[in-house]
Scaffold this motif. Structure first.
Motif, PDB file in Angstrom:
ATOM      1  N   ILE A  87      28.352  25.359  43.409  1.00 14.51           N
ATOM      2  CA  ILE A  87      28.446  26.716  42.853  1.00 14.51           C
ATOM      3  C   ILE A  87      29.352  26.643  41.628  1.00 14.51           C
ATOM      4  N   GLU A  88      28.870  27.097  40.484  1.00 12.60           N
ATOM      5  CA  GLU A  88      29.661  27.104  39.257  1.00 12.60           C
ATOM      6  C   GLU A  88      30.566  28.330  39.246  1.00 12.60           C
ATOM      7  N   VAL A  89      31.878  28.101  39.145  1.00 13.63           N
ATOM      8  CA  VAL A  89      32.863  29.183  39.153  1.00 13.63           C
ATOM      9  C   VAL A  89      33.533  29.242  37.777  1.00 13.63           C
ATOM     10  N   THR A  90      33.704  30.474  37.270  1.00 12.79           N
ATOM     11  CA  THR A  90      34.370  30.678  35.988  1.00 12.79           C
ATOM     12  C   THR A  90      35.530  31.646  36.173  1.00 12.79           C
ATOM     13  N   VAL A  91      36.702  31.262  35.677  1.00  8.56           N
ATOM     14  CA  VAL A  91      37.851  32.169  35.657  1.00  8.56           C
ATOM     15  C   VAL A  91      38.202  32.458  34.199  1.00  8.56           C
ATOM     16  N   ARG A  92      38.615  33.738  33.939  1.00  8.61           N
ATOM     17  CA  ARG A  92      38.963  34.154  32.567  1.00  8.61           C
ATOM     18  C   ARG A  92      40.277  34.914  32.581  1.00  8.61           C
ATOM     19  N   TRP A  93      41.001  34.814  31.479  1.00 12.58           N
ATOM     20  CA  TRP A  93      42.242  35.580  31.309  1.00 12.58           C
ATOM     21  C   TRP A  93      42.313  36.076  29.871  1.00 12.58           C
ATOM     22  N   ARG A  94      43.106  37.145  29.687  1.00  7.60           N
ATOM     23  CA  ARG A  94      43.212  37.765  28.363  1.00  7.60           C
ATOM     24  C   ARG A  94      44.624  38.281  28.117  1.00  7.60           C
ATOM     25  N   ARG A  95      45.019  38.276  26.869  1.00  7.59           N
ATOM     26  CA  ARG A  95      46.235  38.942  26.372  1.00  7.59           C
ATOM     27  C   ARG A  95      47.501  38.532  27.150  1.00  7.59           C
ATOM     28  N   LEU A  96      47.682  37.223  27.335  1.00 11.56           N
ATOM     29  CA  LEU A  96      48.884  36.727  27.994  1.00 11.56           C
ATOM     30  C   LEU A  96      49.933  36.334  26.963  1.00 11.56           C
ATOM     31  N   ASP A  97      51.164  36.166  27.429  1.00 10.11           N
ATOM     32  CA  ASP A  97      52.228  35.611  26.592  1.00 10.11           C
ATOM     33  C   ASP A  97      52.057  34.094  26.596  1.00 10.11           C
ATOM     34  N   SER A  98      51.740  33.524  25.457  1.00 12.49           N
ATOM     35  CA  SER A  98      51.423  32.093  25.398  1.00 12.49           C
ATOM     36  C   SER A  98      52.629  31.212  25.694  1.00 12.49           C
ATOM     37  N   ASN A  99      53.821  31.765  25.717  1.00 15.95           N
ATOM     38  CA  ASN A  99      55.030  30.984  26.012  1.00 15.95           C
ATOM     39  C   ASN A  99      55.464  31.100  27.476  1.00 15.95           C
ATOM     40  N   THR A 100      54.723  31.842  28.273  1.00 14.80           N
ATOM     41  CA  THR A 100      55.095  32.058  29.683  1.00 14.80           C
ATOM     42  C   THR A 100      54.077  31.386  30.598  1.00 14.80           C
ATOM     43  N   PRO A 101      54.525  30.612  31.605  1.00 14.30           N
ATOM     44  CA  PRO A 101      53.574  30.048  32.574  1.00 14.30           C
ATOM     45  C   PRO A 101      53.110  31.106  33.568  1.00 14.30           C
ATOM     46  N   TYR A 102      51.821  31.086  33.897  1.00 15.25           N
ATOM     47  CA  TYR A 102      51.233  32.031  34.849  1.00 15.25           C
ATOM     48  C   TYR A 102      50.567  31.255  35.984  1.00 15.25           C
ATOM     49  N   LEU A 103      50.472  31.941  37.106  1.00 19.93           N
ATOM     50  CA  LEU A 103      49.872  31.333  38.286  1.00 19.93           C
ATOM     51  C   LEU A 103      48.865  32.293  38.895  1.00 19.93           C
TER      52      LEU A 103
END
Length: 994
Positions: A962-978
């Protein structure tokens, strides 16, 4: 003595008296030797065992008229408390007295249950007369027998004795002859009698002095049994000269560049030489190849004679571990260890013992595993300890397939007994109770605490926690945990206690420590029961030597501390450990200065198990000097046996015991072997995604030609392949049984026309009734005319296979990956996050640390702790501890060579944690390293940025990705996210961004 049957007991007894009288007459008419002239010296009388013909109680079948049978019925034990047994015992007693009276002897000790006989002091003439007496089976002079003590590992392994492995190899002087074991450890104590030998002489020995080492300038040279030559050196250093080496210890080198560079002189607590500053290295070396029949005593108490597994093998010590003031254990650096491996292989060792670990599974591409790959490629057998982080799963180290990974099992323990004032008795481990201690008042540590100590600390008998005014003359119950076991008895002694009961309140290992007061170490139910009794008014106890109860511990059992699989490095597709060996309460040589003046001591750990296997490999090379390491490993594994559980039943968990406990008596007859070499190892690495640059064909790790079979993720069905070589021609039939798994071997019959022939077979596995996410275990056996070859099998059915983590970066973006289902039907996919967490800035100098409390709540899907620094030449480390009632427990660490470190946990247990950031090294010309610490927890409420997953409700078909895609938008590029993507079975994939 045979008597005619009659209807009444009186008649039988009368017949017996008549028969004895006839025996006496027969003895007089037999022409017995006259007494020697008085002028001749008389042989000294001695003790003889006289065995009579009548059946003993255990086998008496009622054939003597008037006396009922005493032999037990099938499946039952003999009883000696019945009227019939008492009557028959009386009959045997009178018979024995009558026979002894024929020569005027007095019965000193009599036997009636398993033997009808007696011991008596007889002159040789009396013994001769009885030997000729009708009704006497034998008269044997009492002689001294050295017991094969299962508390001594070489006896337990059946190496000693007339029918032991050593004898089959030509005796002790031949066992390991012509081989060299390289020991990478804390060095060696050359004065120990376990390493005694003749001084080395210049020049090759003359005559037929086979396999004798000699000096060639600064080199120590020995021609080996495989035709190659060992060329080592005896490196001078602190309190070490070249004369320390001898005909036993033929190499001694130390590797300290990494250690001396990292540890300031003020923090060093070791000899900068091959001299052992800890004792661990001497213990492992003497276990593997120490001299035979060395008298060993501890604190003045003799414990008999000990021997290395391969007593004729030579030892080359390579010191790579060092004692520091900042660490409770000796440790060493990768750079030094790899240098030592390199040197050992160059010197020409045949076997390496590596009782060292990193605390977690190292990737196979780390320098040390790769160095061992080269060692194995060069024909060097490597035995390595599995680790002491059990019983939790996935806690092993040294799991590369070219290494033989060794778990620890128990042997017969040294025991003591706690007898309570109410009459109950509990047996446990003890090497310090020789004479009874008590009866004395029995109290818990908490009941006799000082005014400033907490009840919890005093219950553990922590340092300075016990009040001498309350402790004097008492036996103290101390809970296990937090503090060193021997530190607890030291506190009891300081406070004036006369003994200690060390109580495991939960199941754990029992350790034969040399405590400073007489001590018995108890497991449940004994530990909790004795503690509960000690809390009652007027409680008393007596400590007794040995096991005075009817409960005898089953052995061998896997040690509680022994690390378990599966191996994350192979995804569970490689069964590790490979096998087990004795590793609990092992008596061997140590270094006196760091072991309270002791020359020998009892130690426990997989560190003690590995050298047993190293020694066995040396024995194998005595018989087969040119066998490759994996062939030896295969022989050891396929002839191994089951351990036992606490109830004495077979224990078959392959992720704990591997193939099982080594059985030296069987290892030389493996019949079939599973070979592997360079091409196999390279293909295995390619299959794990490692580009070896060799063009080797990638294989699934499950298809690596190991003498075990593992499938870490069974997606409904899978077929694995093995190649096997016959050492004995003939017909072999397969049998496989994995509860809950359907398994079919093709072909199921292998017919080998000649030795050396190789054949291929396949095993198809399909999920049956076995539950998901639980390992189903069993064995595949190939049975020939006289031999059975056994492979452990571990298969874990799963509902899906998905990557543990995917990573991206930037303000906006997407990631694609595949999930492979092992089921058909609905397959919901959920997303949680994103979470950025909270950050805090800090700065550290080398060896400084900063602690950060972390609270993990119920329902947390994932957690991530990060340390980031802009200084790319600095080195910081990150550790995470869980705070518990018995103290902090390390649950994860990230200690790479950079300042950026990350620790991640999936579905972490709720509770209080402490993260520690530690400075290891600064960049050049800087005093501190600035950093940012961040803690992020993904919960159902996390929503720190736009985050989507697609699809969310696919329909699954078995093994169709199964092909899974995750997307994100408008984050702070200097902050790590989980983020976390969860699947139908509750498992998931971490999504890390930036």
């Amino acid at each position: 003595m045979n008597v005619r049957k009659r209807s009444r007991l009186a008649a039988a007894l009368t017949a017996m008296v008549v028969t004895v009288a006839l025996v006496a007459a027969a003895l007089q008419s037999a022409g017995a030797d006259p007494l020697p002239p008085a002028a001749l010296p008389q042989p000294a009388p001695g003790t003889y065992i006289v065995t009579l013909t009548d059946q003993p109680i255990a086998s008496y079948d009622g054939s003597t008229n008037g006396m009922a049978a005493t032999r037990p019925k099938d499946g039952r034990k003999v009883r000696t408390d019945t009227d019939a047994a008492k009557t028959y015992r009386g009959f045997l007693t009178r018979l024995q007295d009558q026979v002894a009276g024929l020569v005027g002897a007095k019965v000193r000790q009599r036997y009636s249950v398993t033997l009808n006989g007696f011991a008596a002091e007889l002159t040789p003439l009396q013994a001769q007369r009885l030997q000729r007496t009708k009704g006497v089976v034998s008269v044997v002079k009492d002689s001294l027998h050295t017991a094969t003590d299962d508390r001594r590992s070489t006896d337990y392994l059946r190496l000693s004795g007339e029918s032991g492995v050593w004898e089959s190899l030509g005796g002790v002087k031949k066992s390991g002859e012509g081989t060299v074991i390289g020991v990478l450890d804390t060095g060696i104590w050359p004065e120990s009698p376990s390493f005694a030998g003749k001084p080395l002489e210049e020049g090759e020995p003359e005559g037929d002095a086979q396999y004798q080492p000699y000096l060639d300038g600064d080199e120590i040279v020995m021609e080996k049994s495989d035709g190659s030559t060992f060329r080592g050196s005896c490196e001078t250093g602190e309190e070490w000269t070249a004369d320390e080496c001898n005909s036993k210890l033929i190499g001694a080198r130390y590797f300290a560049d990494g250690w001396t560079a990292a540890v300031p002189p003020a923090n060093r607590r070791d000899f900068v030489s091959a001299r052992d500053g800890d004792g661990h290295g001497s213990h492992t070396a003497s276990t593997a190849a120490g001299n035979h029949d060395v008298s060993a005593s501890v604190d003045g108490i003799p414990f008999g004679k000990i021997s290395g597994v391969a007593p004729a093998a030579k030892i080359a010590a390579y010191k790579v571990l060092w004692r520091n003031s900042t660490s409770a254990q000796a440790n060493g650096y990768t750079s030094d260890i790899v240098a030592a491996i390199d040197a050992a292989v160059e010197d020409g060792v045949d076997v390496i013992n590596y009782s060292v670990g990193g605390g977690s599974d190292s990737p196979h591409t780390d320098p040390i595993p790769l160095a061992f790959l080269s060692a194995a490629s060069a024909g060097v057998f490597v035995a390595a300890s599995a680790g002491n982080s059990g019983p939790a799963a996935a806690t092993m180290d040294n799991t590369a397939p070219w290494v033989t990974t060794v778990a620890a099992n128990t042997i017969q323990p040294y025991e003591g007994t706690v007898e309570l004032g109410d009459g109950r008795k509990f047996a446990g481990a003890s090497t310090t109770v020789r004479e009874p201690v008590g009866p004395a008042p029995l109290v818990t540590g908490a009941a006799v605490k000082t005014g400033s100590a907490t009840p919890e600390d005093a219950a553990l008998c922590g340092p300075d926690s016990l009040d001498p005014a309350l402790v004097s003359g008492k036996i103290i119950v101390c809970d296990r945990g937090v503090y060193d076991r021997v530190a607890k008895s030291a506190e009891v002694k300081r406070a004036g206690g006369v003994g200690m009961v060390l109580a495991n309140l939960a199941a754990g290992s029992l350790d034969a420590d040399r405590h400073t007061v007489p001590t018995v170490h108890l497991d449940p139910p004994g530990g909790p029961d004795v503690k509960a009794y000690a809390e009652t008014a007027g409680a008393t106890a007596t400590l007794l030597d040995g096991n005075q109860t009817e409960d005898k511990p089953a052995y061998p059992q896997i040690a509680d501390f022994s690390s378990r699989g599966p191996s994350p490095a192979s995804g569970g597709d490689l069964v590790k450990p490979d096998l087990s060996a004795p590793g609990v309460g092992i008596l061997a040589a140590v270094a006196p200065p760091s072991n309270e003046g002791r020359d020998f001591d009892f130690l426990s750990g997989t560190s003690m198990a590995a050298p047993h296997v190293a020694g066995l490999a040396a024995l194998y090379l005595t018989e087969h000097p040119k066998w490759a390491p994996m062939r030896i490993k295969s022989a050891l594994m396929t002839t191994a046996g089951n351990l036992k559980d606490a109830a004495g039943k077979a224990f078959t968990d392959p992720y704990a015991q591997g193939a099982g406990v080594v059985q030296p008596a069987k290892m030389f007859d493996p019949a079939l072997v599973f070979d592997a070499a360079d091409d196999d190892w390279l293909s295995y690495l390619e299959g794990l995604g490692v580009d070896t640059g060799t063009g080797a064909e990638a294989i699934d790790a499950s298809d690596y030609n190991n003498p075990s079979i593992g499938i870490g993720e069974l997606l409904d069905h899978q077929t694995v392949t093995r190649k096997v070589t016959a050492l004995k021609p003939g017909l072999y039939r397969a049998k496989i049984n994995i509860p809950g798994i359907e398994a079919k071997v093709t072909p199921s019959i292998l017919n080998f026309d000649e030795a050396g022939e190789t054949k291929t077979f396949k095993i198809k596995f399909k999920k049956g009734s076995a539950p998901f996410d639980q390992t189903a275990a069993g064995f595949l056996t190939w049975t020939g005319a006289k031999t059975t070859v056994r492979l452990p099998v571990a298969v874990t059915p799963v509902q899906l296979s998905a990557p543990e983590q995917v990573s991206g970066s930037g303000r906006s973006g997407s990631l694609d990956y595949e999930v492979v289902p092992g089921i058909d039907g609905a397959f919901p996919i959920k997303k949680f996050g994103l979470a950025s967490g909270t950050g805090e800035d800090g700065s550290l100098k080398p060896e400084e640390q900063k602690q950060y409390p972390v609270t993990i709540t119920d329902g947390t899907k994932a957690s991530q702790l990060t340390v980031r620094s802009e200084n790319d030449q600095a080195d910081l480390d990150l550790y995470l501890y869980k705070v518990g009632a018995t103290g902090p427990v390390l649950v994860a660490q990230s200690a790479g060579p950079t300042a950026d470190e990350t620790v991640q946990l999936l579905a972490p247990e709720a509770g209080e944690y402490v993260a520690i950031v530690e400075g290891f090294a600064n960049a050049p010309e800087t005093e501190t390293t600035p950093y940012t610490f961040r803690s992020a927890l993904v919960t159902p409420e996390s929503d720190d940025g736009p985050f989507t997953v697609n699809p969310t409700k696919p329909t699954a078909k078995i093994q169709e990705p199964i092909e899974v895609t995750v997307r994100w938008r408008r984050l702070d590029s200097n902050t790590p996210y989980l983020g976390f993507v969860e699947y139908v079975d509750g498992s998931g994939t971490l999504v890390t961004i930036n």
